[in-house]
Motif scaffolding. Structure first.
Motif, mmCIF file in Angstrom:
data_model
loop_
_atom_site.group_PDB
_atom_site.id
_atom_site.type_symbol
_atom_site.label_atom_id
_atom_site.label_comp_id
_atom_site.label_asym_id
_atom_site.label_seq_id
_atom_site.Cartn_x
_atom_site.Cartn_y
_atom_site.Cartn_z
ATOM 1 N N HIS A 124 -4.185 -3.205 20.907
ATOM 2 C CA HIS A 124 -3.969 -1.904 21.091
ATOM 3 C C HIS A 124 -2.682 -1.253 21.813
ATOM 4 C CE1 HIS A 124 -8.747 -1.074 21.214
ATOM 5 N NE2 HIS A 124 -8.356 -1.581 20.215
ATOM 6 N N HIS A 125 -2.037 -0.250 21.361
ATOM 7 C CA HIS A 125 -0.868 0.321 22.028
ATOM 8 C C HIS A 125 -1.485 1.795 22.924
ATOM 9 C CE1 HIS A 125 1.990 -2.459 20.122
ATOM 10 N NE2 HIS A 125 1.069 -2.425 19.027
ATOM 11 N N GLY A 126 -0.642 2.706 22.578
ATOM 12 C CA GLY A 126 -0.864 4.002 23.306
ATOM 13 C C GLY A 126 -2.242 4.716 22.757
ATOM 14 N N GLN A 127 -2.386 4.649 21.368
ATOM 15 C CA GLN A 127 -3.458 5.056 20.924
ATOM 16 C C GLN A 127 -3.944 4.325 19.491
ATOM 17 O OE1 GLN A 127 -2.945 9.141 19.536
ATOM 18 N NE2 GLN A 127 -4.884 9.800 20.067
ATOM 19 N N LEU A 128 -5.303 4.499 19.187
ATOM 20 C CA LEU A 128 -5.747 3.758 17.959
ATOM 21 C C LEU A 128 -5.110 4.694 16.814
ATOM 22 C CD1 LEU A 128 -9.143 2.337 18.666
ATOM 23 C CD2 LEU A 128 -7.056 1.082 18.314
ATOM 24 N N PRO A 129 -4.381 4.264 15.806
ATOM 25 C CA PRO A 129 -4.032 5.287 14.831
ATOM 26 C C PRO A 129 -5.102 5.756 13.982
ATOM 27 C CG PRO A 129 -3.309 3.069 14.230
ATOM 28 C CD PRO A 129 -3.911 3.052 15.814
ATOM 29 N N ALA A 130 -5.006 6.929 13.351
ATOM 30 C CA ALA A 130 -5.883 7.363 12.450
ATOM 31 C C ALA A 130 -5.793 6.580 11.000
ATOM 32 C CB ALA A 130 -5.652 9.010 12.069
ATOM 33 N N ASP A 149 -4.782 13.404 4.651
ATOM 34 C CA ASP A 149 -6.070 13.927 3.784
ATOM 35 C C ASP A 149 -5.762 13.911 2.394
ATOM 36 O OD1 ASP A 149 -4.390 15.930 3.710
ATOM 37 O OD2 ASP A 149 -5.547 17.560 4.611
ATOM 38 N N ARG A 150 -4.631 13.609 1.923
ATOM 39 C CA ARG A 150 -4.592 13.495 0.410
ATOM 40 C C ARG A 150 -4.522 11.827 -0.218
ATOM 41 N NH1 ARG A 150 -0.421 17.882 -1.661
ATOM 42 N NH2 ARG A 150 -1.345 17.432 -3.680
ATOM 43 N N VAL A 151 -4.481 10.899 0.751
ATOM 44 C CA VAL A 151 -4.533 9.682 0.574
ATOM 45 C C VAL A 151 -5.966 9.050 0.341
ATOM 46 C CG1 VAL A 151 -3.952 7.305 1.415
ATOM 47 C CG2 VAL A 151 -2.355 9.177 1.632
ATOM 48 N N ALA A 152 -6.276 8.262 -0.578
ATOM 49 C CA ALA A 152 -7.582 8.069 -0.837
ATOM 50 C C ALA A 152 -7.892 7.156 0.246
ATOM 51 C CB ALA A 152 -7.832 7.061 -2.011
ATOM 52 N N PRO A 153 -9.321 7.222 0.715
ATOM 53 C CA PRO A 153 -10.038 6.564 1.845
ATOM 54 C C PRO A 153 -9.571 4.959 2.076
ATOM 55 C CG PRO A 153 -11.575 8.031 1.154
ATOM 56 C CD PRO A 153 -10.331 8.044 0.114
ATOM 57 N N GLU A 154 -9.550 4.360 0.714
ATOM 58 C CA GLU A 154 -9.470 2.983 0.691
ATOM 59 C C GLU A 154 -7.859 2.401 0.886
ATOM 60 O OE1 GLU A 154 -9.553 4.540 -3.590
ATOM 61 O OE2 GLU A 154 -10.531 4.790 -1.763
ATOM 62 N N LEU A 155 -6.943 3.573 0.898
ATOM 63 C CA LEU A 155 -5.828 3.302 1.126
ATOM 64 C C LEU A 155 -5.253 3.678 2.359
ATOM 65 C CD1 LEU A 155 -4.145 4.169 -2.426
ATOM 66 C CD2 LEU A 155 -4.747 1.993 -1.473
ATOM 67 N N GLN A 156 -6.007 4.286 3.422
ATOM 68 C CA GLN A 156 -5.787 4.801 4.615
ATOM 69 C C GLN A 156 -5.410 3.644 5.630
ATOM 70 O OE1 GLN A 156 -8.159 8.164 5.842
ATOM 71 N NE2 GLN A 156 -7.618 9.356 4.131
ATOM 72 N N ARG A 157 -6.506 2.830 5.495
ATOM 73 C CA ARG A 157 -6.706 1.674 6.702
ATOM 74 C C ARG A 157 -6.925 0.434 5.844
ATOM 75 N NH1 ARG A 157 -8.684 6.087 9.299
ATOM 76 N NH2 ARG A 157 -10.748 5.541 8.482
ATOM 77 N N THR A 189 0.942 -1.220 0.120
ATOM 78 C CA THR A 189 -0.163 -0.065 -0.090
ATOM 79 C C THR A 189 0.919 1.278 -0.077
ATOM 80 O OG1 THR A 189 -1.802 -1.089 1.297
ATOM 81 C CG2 THR A 189 -1.872 1.508 1.085
ATOM 82 N N HIS A 190 2.167 1.232 0.700
ATOM 83 C CA HIS A 190 2.862 2.284 0.702
ATOM 84 C C HIS A 190 3.381 2.838 -0.739
ATOM 85 C CE1 HIS A 190 6.111 4.927 1.549
ATOM 86 N NE2 HIS A 190 7.066 4.168 1.120
ATOM 87 N N PHE A 191 3.809 1.858 -1.370
ATOM 88 C CA PHE A 191 4.363 2.043 -2.811
ATOM 89 C C PHE A 191 3.070 2.493 -3.615
ATOM 90 C CE2 PHE A 191 8.147 -0.170 -1.333
ATOM 91 C CZ PHE A 191 9.122 0.383 -2.005
ATOM 92 N N GLN A 192 1.998 1.945 -3.340
ATOM 93 C CA GLN A 192 0.760 2.173 -4.181
ATOM 94 C C GLN A 192 0.351 3.867 -3.877
ATOM 95 O OE1 GLN A 192 -1.739 -0.739 -3.398
ATOM 96 N NE2 GLN A 192 -1.300 -2.298 -4.843
ATOM 97 N N ARG A 193 0.463 4.294 -2.874
ATOM 98 C CA ARG A 193 0.265 5.760 -2.257
ATOM 99 C C ARG A 193 1.261 6.630 -3.135
ATOM 100 N NH1 ARG A 193 0.234 3.945 4.211
ATOM 101 N NH2 ARG A 193 -2.040 3.430 4.376
ATOM 102 N N LEU A 194 2.458 6.074 -3.164
ATOM 103 C CA LEU A 194 3.564 6.768 -3.556
ATOM 104 C C LEU A 194 3.559 7.034 -5.146
ATOM 105 C CD1 LEU A 194 5.859 8.469 -2.080
ATOM 106 C CD2 LEU A 194 7.437 6.385 -2.429
ATOM 107 N N LEU A 195 3.452 5.887 -5.762
ATOM 108 C CA LEU A 195 3.630 5.716 -7.004
ATOM 109 C C LEU A 195 2.196 5.215 -8.090
ATOM 110 C CD1 LEU A 195 7.026 3.691 -7.080
ATOM 111 C CD2 LEU A 195 6.456 6.292 -7.173
ATOM 112 N N GLY A 196 1.298 5.150 -7.307
ATOM 113 C CA GLY A 196 0.060 4.440 -7.979
ATOM 114 C C GLY A 196 -0.015 2.806 -7.800
ATOM 115 N N ILE A 197 -0.905 2.281 -8.571
ATOM 116 C CA ILE A 197 -1.417 0.812 -8.398
ATOM 117 C C ILE A 197 -0.044 0.010 -9.093
ATOM 118 C CG2 ILE A 197 -2.659 -0.917 -8.568
ATOM 119 C CD1 ILE A 197 -3.622 0.910 -6.411
ATOM 120 N N GLU A 198 0.268 0.249 -10.423
ATOM 121 C CA GLU A 198 0.662 -0.561 -11.242
ATOM 122 C C GLU A 198 2.305 -0.224 -11.135
ATOM 123 O OE1 GLU A 198 -0.114 -3.117 -13.113
ATOM 124 O OE2 GLU A 198 -2.135 -2.707 -12.273
ATOM 125 N N LEU A 199 2.715 1.136 -11.183
ATOM 126 C CA LEU A 199 4.060 1.442 -10.679
ATOM 127 C C LEU A 199 4.416 0.851 -9.538
ATOM 128 C CD1 LEU A 199 4.328 4.884 -12.449
ATOM 129 C CD2 LEU A 199 5.228 3.014 -13.149
#
Length: 641
Positions: A219-225, A382-390, A179-189
């Motif tokens: 759970h750790h110290g806080q549920l991440p966004a 806020d610039r990452v698509a919702p389906e790629l956030q969690r 998901t990190h690489f897809q956030r950065l470069l898009g799905i195929e790249l």
């Protein structure tokens, strides 16, 4: 990739390690696997050694051995006496061990994947912090954020978790890296880059460690966004089969080259600036603060002034002590995932370490370029698509259970994720050789040419600790005189250490600084994890046991003064009485404790949780205060009697 060795400091409080064995299906080793084993053995080449014993390559069996540390305290004690001839025991380590077909002899062993060894909180060893500050003119102080998550490692053979393989932790890591690489470069790249990346890991025999942040594995110290990875280290394997961690600046270049997620990093040059930074961290740990406040103040110390208002006279005073030339050589390198956006308002703390020594100006120019490149890879939530956030949380909810989720991850990541089938050796009749393999591992090294020695690349001959333990004191002394120029009269332990080879010495300094207390706007990470979550077992025994345990922890483990010890106990008392009125401690589970604890935090910060004394129902009997006016004569008579 340079393999300059800069071993990280050993953890100072731990026990004996308990290996957990897992066996791969028998197969002919790949060329790269043979090369890796050749590199480890360092004396005769591996294939030559096998032929000397009458084995061909396809006759060998490869074992994956997970080193499971049961207790940090005992393990640290063990590490004080370990030597080159021992198995390379590092916390959460994955070993690759080749044995003969009868599984009676180890032919080679090397580290495949390992984490940086665990290191101390400052309260447990302040001398490390002192040394980092004092030496900051030569080697800068390096501060990074400590993220709340789970540790995973990746090599060309796939992911491993801290003490396990092929489970929900490794599945989560695989999906989040993709998901990190897809956030950065898009799905195929992104997928194409991942395939190139895993090929590079195999070619250079590299392994990387990550902190995985997700609320799905407890759970750790806080549920991440949002869910994300942060790359924490990279290592190769040296000629002894042990890990060589890349120096942090080489590590940064590697991550930038491949687009790996990086952490926020502050480089503080000069003893005056380092002292101011340490003073600031101390203040924040004991007074509490939100993530955004913490990051703003660190930026000010490093000279990266923002438009945020100042938060206290102490911080301004600390800044005034920093010479202008030191501030000009300090810098903030932005992380890929802004902590206040992706993790939340509750920061766990910081990792403080000693950087590389180099020419100040040239090094600063390199860091400036690194900063600019890291800035271009920052991913705002806020610039990452919702389906790629969690993505892992969404997949888990869709699949329904962890087993189905793991299968779904392997399917989604099949184009790049290395697939290794493990046959787990478990106790029982089906795996009667498990105990013998454990015994065999404890005897390493079993050499290719003699029953008790191994030749290292530098020509040094080391003896198996297992063989040495069979000798009495006189025999050890005779062997020392025969093999070493040391003329001093050594005791048995010193003789064994000399003959078995020295352990790796700590060459870098590192410690943790956690946020302990609370402010008006946020509760510290340690209050949530240590006082609330980790204290549940003691609280189930009763409030007296619980509060006594908290006082002992705050005083002995955290080293707090009595006034702050009482604050910790007060927080614990508030939590104990609050949860008693909201379902009881039996309604709270460690893995999901935040479901209850976050509501308590809101009441606590609002001043309505209290310690329970003011929480009686409205109209309930409160007691009577009686004031009696007594003459002075009566008081004197009473005191005399």
């Amino acid at each position: 990739q340079p393999a300059t060795s800069e071993p990280s400091p050993m953890d100072a409080d731990t026990p004996t390690a308990h290996p957990q064995q897992q066996q791969q299906q028998q197969q002919q080793p790949t060329e790269s696997a043979v090369q890796a084993c050749q590199q480890q053995q360092a004396g005769p080449a591996l294939h030559q050694g096998l032929q000397q014993h009458g084995y061909e390559q396809h006759d060998t069996i490869e074992l994956a051995v997970v080193v499971h540390v049961l207790s940090d305290h005992a393990f640290k004690k063990y590490l004080q006496y370990r030597s080159s001839s021992d198995l390379m025991l590092l916390r959460g380590m994955l070993l690759k061990v080749t044995v003969d077909p009868t599984q009676q002899q180890i032919l080679s062993a090397q580290v495949q994947q390992a984490f940086l060894p665990k290191f101390e909180n400052e309260g447990q060893d302040s001398s490390i912090a002192d040394a980092i500050v004092q030496q900051a003119d030569q080697r800068p102080m390096v501060i990074t954020i400590k993220h709340s998550g789970s540790l995973v490692t990746l090599s060309y053979q796939g992911f491993a978790a801290k003490n396990s393989l092929d489970n929900e932790f490794t599945a989560g890591a695989a999906l989040l890296l993709q998901t990190h690489f897809q956030r950065l470069l898009g799905i195929e790249l992104g997928l194409q880059r991942l395939r190139e990346f895993t090929d590079m890991l195999k070619e250079k025999q590299l392994a990387l460690s990550f902190e995985m942040v997700t609320g799905c594995h407890g759970h750790h110290g806080q549920l991440p966004a949002g869910e994300y990875l942060v790359t924490t280290s990279a290592h190769t394997v040296d000629n002894s089969g042990q890990t060589s961690f890349l120096p942090w600046q080489d590590f940064l270049h590697l991550c930038l080259e491949w687009g790996l997620p990086l952490n926020d990093t502050w480089i503080i040059k000069g003893s005056a600036a380092a002292a101011a930074a340490r003073e600031l961290l101390d203040h924040m740990a004991l007074s509490g603060c939100t993530t955004s406040e913490a990051l703003d103040q660190l930026n000010k110390v490093s000279g990266q002034i923002s438009d945020q208002p100042d938060l206290g006279d102490l911080r301004s005073e600390a800044m005034s002590k920093v010479p202008d030339h030191s501030r000009s050589l300090s810098i903030h390198l932005p992380g890929s995932y802004p902590h206040d956006q992706w993790q939340g308002t509750r920061i766990e703390g910081y990792v403080v370490s000693q950087g590389q020594g180099s020419e100040a100006r040239g090094n600063f120019q390199d860091l400036s370029q690194i900063r600019d490149r890291m800035g271009r890879q920052v991913l705002s939530l806020d610039r990452v698509a919702p389906e790629l956030q969690r993505p892992y949380q969404q997949l888990l909810q869709k699949s329904g259970d962890s087993v189905s989720t793991q299968a779904a991850v392997k399917f989604q990541c099949a184009s790049w994720l290395p697939e290794v089938d493990y046959e787990v050796l478990k106790p029982g009749a089906a795996s009667e050789n498990r105990a013998s393999i454990i015994d065999l591992l404890e005897q390493y090294p079993v050499p290719l040419n003699t029953p008790a020695t191994l030749q290292l690349p530098d020509g040094t001959k080391i003896f198996s600790r297992a063989a040495l333990e069979g000798l009495n004191s006189q025999e050890l002394q005779q062997l020392v005189q025969q093999e070493s120029a040391a003329a001093a009269d050594l005791n048995s332990l010193q003789a064994m250490q000399l003959l078995a080879g020295p352990g790796h010495q700590q060459t870098s300094l590192r410690y943790k600084k956690k946020i302990l207390m609370w402010s008006d706007t946020e509760v510290g990470y340690c209050m949530m994890t240590f006082v609330v979550r980790n204290g549940l077992t003691a609280l189930r025994l009763g409030q007296v046991s619980y509060l006594s345990a908290l006082a002992a922890m705050a005083k002995n483990s955290w080293g707090l003064p009595q006034a702050l010890v009482e604050k910790v106990v007060y927080f614990g008392r508030c939590w104990a009485r609050w949860i008693a009125r909201h379902g009881g401690v039996s309604s709270v589970k460690e893995a999901s404790y935040l479901d209850k604890a976050e509501a308590f935090v809101q009441d606590f910060l609002a001043g309505v949780a209290g310690d329970g004394s003011e929480q009686r129902p409205e109209g309930a009997f409160q007691g009577i205060v009686m004031a009696v006016d007594v003459s002075e004569k009566v008081v004197k008579q009473a005191s005399m009697t």
